[in-house]
Design a protein around this motif. Sequence first.
Motif, short mmCIF file in Angstrom:
data_model
loop_
_atom_site.label_atom_id
_atom_site.label_comp_id
_atom_site.label_asym_id
_atom_site.label_seq_id
_atom_site.Cartn_x
_atom_site.Cartn_y
_atom_site.Cartn_z
N UNK A 106 0.67 -0.93 0.14
CA UNK A 106 0.13 -0.05 0.08
C UNK A 106 0.84 1.36 -0.02
N UNK A 107 0.37 1.97 -0.72
CA UNK A 107 1.55 3.42 -0.99
C UNK A 107 0.02 4.91 -1.24
N UNK A 108 -0.17 5.67 -0.34
CA UNK A 108 -0.83 6.77 -1.05
C UNK A 108 -0.70 7.19 -2.70
N UNK A 109 0.55 7.38 -3.17
CA UNK A 109 1.19 7.36 -4.35
C UNK A 109 0.34 8.49 -4.97
N UNK A 110 0.18 9.26 -4.51
CA UNK A 110 -0.80 10.31 -5.12
C UNK A 110 -0.63 11.60 -5.92
N UNK A 111 0.71 11.88 -6.40
CA UNK A 111 1.12 12.47 -7.15
C UNK A 111 2.05 11.39 -8.11
N UNK A 112 1.97 11.81 -9.51
CA UNK A 112 2.41 10.66 -10.47
C UNK A 112 4.21 11.28 -10.63
N UNK A 113 4.85 12.58 -9.37
CA UNK A 113 6.13 11.91 -9.11
C UNK A 113 6.17 11.08 -8.70
#
Length: 191
Positions: A106-113
């Motif tokens: 799991x990882x929010x990974x909210x931004x493309x970067x």
Amino acid sequence: MARNRKVPIINSDSSQFPADRPAPTAHVPVLVVMGVSGSGKTTFAELIAKRLGWDLQEGDQLHPEANVAKMEGGTPLSDDDRWPWLARVAEWIDEHGAAGRPAVITCSALKRAYRDRLARPEVVFVHLAGPRELIAERLGQRTGHFMPSSLLDSQLETLEPLHPDERGILVDVHGSPRDAVEATIARLGLG
């Protein structure tokens, strides 16, 4: 058991992902279950990892203590706060990729970067998404987590949906987590 099964690549350029569109990848998959806090990442990841017999890592456990303290205090993380955490997530992914072990993290990974930092040939992003009201309701019912519901709006503002050139799928969280897991397994050809 599908421990060493290859996962098809599905790009996220529409809300529908036809079964005839995926192309196989030569790598054992690592699913990065992403989305804002309260979208159901942990529940989904636990269910799919158990169902497939894959390794599982709760990405929040990889946060430095300073990040946890900041979030517990209601302060959103900055990019500078997130980079060391993302490096630890990437390291975990690399260990599994090098060992040829399929896995879920799991990882929010909210931004493309952030996703670019985690992207690997074996990574497939599974973006759990739903309306703000539903996620806020789930956050309000959650106990024992360091992320307060007051940070939901900042996460939604930060969120950049998957781009068409990213390897991943969008999963609607309206239904039951088990239904979402089974639909994801079918869409990725893992069943």
